[in-house]
Design a protein around this motif. Structure first.
Motif, PDB file in Angstrom:
ATOM      1  N   UNK A 124      -1.498  14.949  11.563  1.00 42.91           N
ATOM      2  CA  UNK A 124      -2.396  14.692  12.686  1.00 42.91           C
ATOM      3  C   UNK A 124      -3.221  13.431  12.397  1.00 42.91           C
ATOM      4  N   UNK A 125      -3.291  12.531  13.360  1.00 44.62           N
ATOM      5  CA  UNK A 125      -3.993  11.263  13.158  1.00 44.62           C
ATOM      6  C   UNK A 125      -5.433  11.479  12.702  1.00 44.62           C
ATOM      7  N   UNK A 126      -6.098  12.487  13.256  1.00 46.52           N
ATOM      8  CA  UNK A 126      -7.508  12.743  12.949  1.00 46.52           C
ATOM      9  C   UNK A 126      -7.718  13.173  11.500  1.00 46.52           C
ATOM     10  N   UNK A 127      -6.660  13.617  10.838  1.00 45.84           N
ATOM     11  CA  UNK A 127      -6.799  14.039   9.446  1.00 45.84           C
ATOM     12  C   UNK A 127      -6.370  12.949   8.454  1.00 45.84           C
ATOM     13  N   UNK A 128      -6.099  11.761   8.975  1.00 49.94           N
ATOM     14  CA  UNK A 128      -5.828  10.617   8.115  1.00 49.94           C
ATOM     15  C   UNK A 128      -7.172  10.018   7.687  1.00 49.94           C
ATOM     16  N   UNK A 180       0.865  -1.173   0.000  1.00 50.22           N
ATOM     17  CA  UNK A 180       0.000   0.000   0.000  1.00 50.22           C
ATOM     18  C   UNK A 180       0.906   1.228   0.000  1.00 50.22           C
ATOM     19  N   UNK A 181       0.649   2.166  -0.891  1.00 46.58           N
ATOM     20  CA  UNK A 181       1.343   3.456  -0.846  1.00 46.58           C
ATOM     21  C   UNK A 181       0.346   4.437  -0.247  1.00 46.58           C
ATOM     22  N   UNK A 182       0.618   4.876   0.981  1.00 48.56           N
ATOM     23  CA  UNK A 182      -0.399   5.527   1.800  1.00 48.56           C
ATOM     24  C   UNK A 182      -0.062   6.999   2.065  1.00 48.56           C
ATOM     25  N   UNK A 183      -0.977   7.881   1.683  1.00 52.47           N
ATOM     26  CA  UNK A 183      -0.870   9.285   2.066  1.00 52.47           C
ATOM     27  C   UNK A 183      -1.445   9.458   3.457  1.00 52.47           C
ATOM     28  N   UNK A 184      -0.621   9.909   4.405  1.00 54.37           N
ATOM     29  CA  UNK A 184      -1.079   9.998   5.804  1.00 54.37           C
ATOM     30  C   UNK A 184      -1.620  11.387   6.157  1.00 54.37           C
ATOM     31  N   UNK A 239      -9.600   4.927   5.203  1.00 56.99           N
ATOM     32  CA  UNK A 239      -8.969   3.936   4.322  1.00 56.99           C
ATOM     33  C   UNK A 239      -7.470   3.833   4.604  1.00 56.99           C
ATOM     34  N   UNK A 240      -6.822   4.969   4.874  1.00 54.96           N
ATOM     35  CA  UNK A 240      -5.390   4.955   5.194  1.00 54.96           C
ATOM     36  C   UNK A 240      -5.146   4.240   6.516  1.00 54.96           C
ATOM     37  N   UNK A 241      -5.964   4.536   7.515  1.00 58.74           N
ATOM     38  CA  UNK A 241      -5.836   3.883   8.821  1.00 58.74           C
ATOM     39  C   UNK A 241      -6.013   2.375   8.691  1.00 58.74           C
ATOM     40  N   UNK A 242      -7.018   1.966   7.926  1.00 61.88           N
ATOM     41  CA  UNK A 242      -7.264   0.531   7.742  1.00 61.88           C
ATOM     42  C   UNK A 242      -6.074  -0.163   7.082  1.00 61.88           C
ATOM     43  N   UNK A 243      -5.453   0.507   6.112  1.00 62.86           N
ATOM     44  CA  UNK A 243      -4.295  -0.078   5.440  1.00 62.86           C
ATOM     45  C   UNK A 243      -3.134  -0.247   6.406  1.00 62.86           C
ATOM     46  N   UNK A 244      -2.898   0.766   7.232  1.00 57.01           N
ATOM     47  CA  UNK A 244      -1.791   0.687   8.188  1.00 57.01           C
ATOM     48  C   UNK A 244      -2.061  -0.354   9.269  1.00 57.01           C
ATOM     49  N   UNK A 245      -3.318  -0.494   9.650  1.00 54.08           N
ATOM     50  CA  UNK A 245      -3.664  -1.508  10.649  1.00 54.08           C
ATOM     51  C   UNK A 245      -3.510  -2.917  10.092  1.00 54.08           C
ATOM     52  N   UNK A 246      -3.736  -3.084   8.795  1.00 60.59           N
ATOM     53  CA  UNK A 246      -3.728  -4.426   8.205  1.00 60.59           C
ATOM     54  C   UNK A 246      -2.338  -4.895   7.781  1.00 60.59           C
ATOM     55  N   UNK A 283       3.100   6.180  17.271  1.00 54.63           N
ATOM     56  CA  UNK A 283       2.336   5.974  18.511  1.00 54.63           C
ATOM     57  C   UNK A 283       0.982   5.325  18.252  1.00 54.63           C
ATOM     58  N   UNK A 284       0.433   5.498  17.066  1.00 51.83           N
ATOM     59  CA  UNK A 284      -0.890   4.937  16.758  1.00 51.83           C
ATOM     60  C   UNK A 284      -0.808   3.522  16.195  1.00 51.83           C
ATOM     61  N   UNK A 285       0.387   3.118  15.772  1.00 49.57           N
ATOM     62  CA  UNK A 285       0.554   1.769  15.209  1.00 49.57           C
ATOM     63  C   UNK A 285       1.801   1.131  15.824  1.00 49.57           C
ATOM     64  N   UNK A 286       1.891   1.212  17.141  1.00 49.69           N
ATOM     65  CA  UNK A 286       3.108   0.824  17.869  1.00 49.69           C
ATOM     66  C   UNK A 286       3.463  -0.645  17.708  1.00 49.69           C
ATOM     67  N   UNK A 287       2.478  -1.479  17.395  1.00 50.26           N
ATOM     68  CA  UNK A 287       2.744  -2.921  17.300  1.00 50.26           C
ATOM     69  C   UNK A 287       3.374  -3.306  15.955  1.00 50.26           C
TER      70      UNK A 287
END
Length: 244
Positions: free
Chosen positions: A13-17, A5-9, A20-27, A43-47
């Motif tokens: 600020x996390x709230x402005x992501x 995934x090539x993701x524009x973050x 779809x971007x958050x889901x890609x980073x989580x997956x 900090x939002x995807x520490x794992x």
């Protein structure tokens, strides 16, 4: 299954992501990016596992992402703003030709023109263009031509990378060029640290902008002949005819 995934973050600020971007980073299994951008999401995807390269090591960064995907892992290459606007999407697709079995999906994000425009009000309602003042990859002579053409055509102009230590006078030069076709009273605006701590926005005239100090974390907006200031906001009408 290996995939990139090539993701524009977005601005940072996390709230402005986007969701779809958050889901890609989580997956994904691995997040790859420029050190500064990785620090914005850690900090939002520490794992997740993180791989970084410094500035100007873009090709190495792309190959790193594909090599991880070759191991059967799902990888996210992150960029600030939108991956397709001065981002990594183009380079990833180019290098991806060497890895035909690895699919690449581009996920859009909020670029600085949109994030900064919202801070200022509504500067981009009509036709506009984006021009980077960085001459690292584009000769200054070509940047000059683009500035003059955009000014003559009465575009709203959004300027990225308006200044740096080596290019401290580039915004001044750009304003002088645009004032060949735009009035010195043209409504303009600047936004610094979009979507991050210390965010500020300010509306001013083009002649004031010329003498304003900015940095690489500032996005500049130069209005068209119809752009106006309304209660401290920068507003470009949707059309040139009254009633539109």
């Amino acid at each position: 299954m290996s995939k990139i995934f090539v993701v524009g973050i977005g601005p940072g600020e996390y709230e402005q992501m986007t969701i779809r971007a958050v889901n890609a980073l989580q997956s994904c299994d691995v997040i790859v990016g420029y050190t500064v951008y990785v620090d914005l999401v850690k900090e939002h995807f520490a794992e997740k596992e993180f791989l970084t390269t410094p500035m100007r090591r873009e090709v190495e960064r792309c190959r790193m992402a594909f090599e991880e995907a070759k191991k059967g892992r799902s990888v996210a290459m992150i960029c600030s703003g939108d991956a397709g606007v001065y981002g990594m999407a183009g380079l990833m697709l180019e290098i991806g030709q060497e890895y035909p079995d690895i699919p690449v999906e581009v996920i859009p994000g909020v670029t600085a023109a949109l994030g900064g425009g919202a801070v200022l009000g509504a500067p981009l309602i009509h036709d506009f263009c984006l021009i980077s003042l960085s001459d690292l990859l584009t000769p200054w002579e070509k940047i000059e031509k683009r500035l003059l053409a955009a000014a003559e055509a009465d575009f709203v102009v959004c300027l990225y990378n308006p200044s740096s230590k080596k290019r401290h006078d580039y915004l001044e030069k750009a304003c002088d060029l645009m004032m060949r076709y735009k009035s010195p009273e043209t409504v303009c605006g600047i936004v610094s640290n979009i979507g991050r701590e210390g965010e500020t926005g300010r509306v001013m005239s083009l002649k004031e902008l010329r003498d304003t100090r900015v940095d690489m974390f500032t996005t500049v907006f130069v209005g068209n002949s119809q752009t106006t200031a309304i209660d401290g906001k920068m507003v470009t009408p949707r059309g040139y005819r009254k009633g539109n």
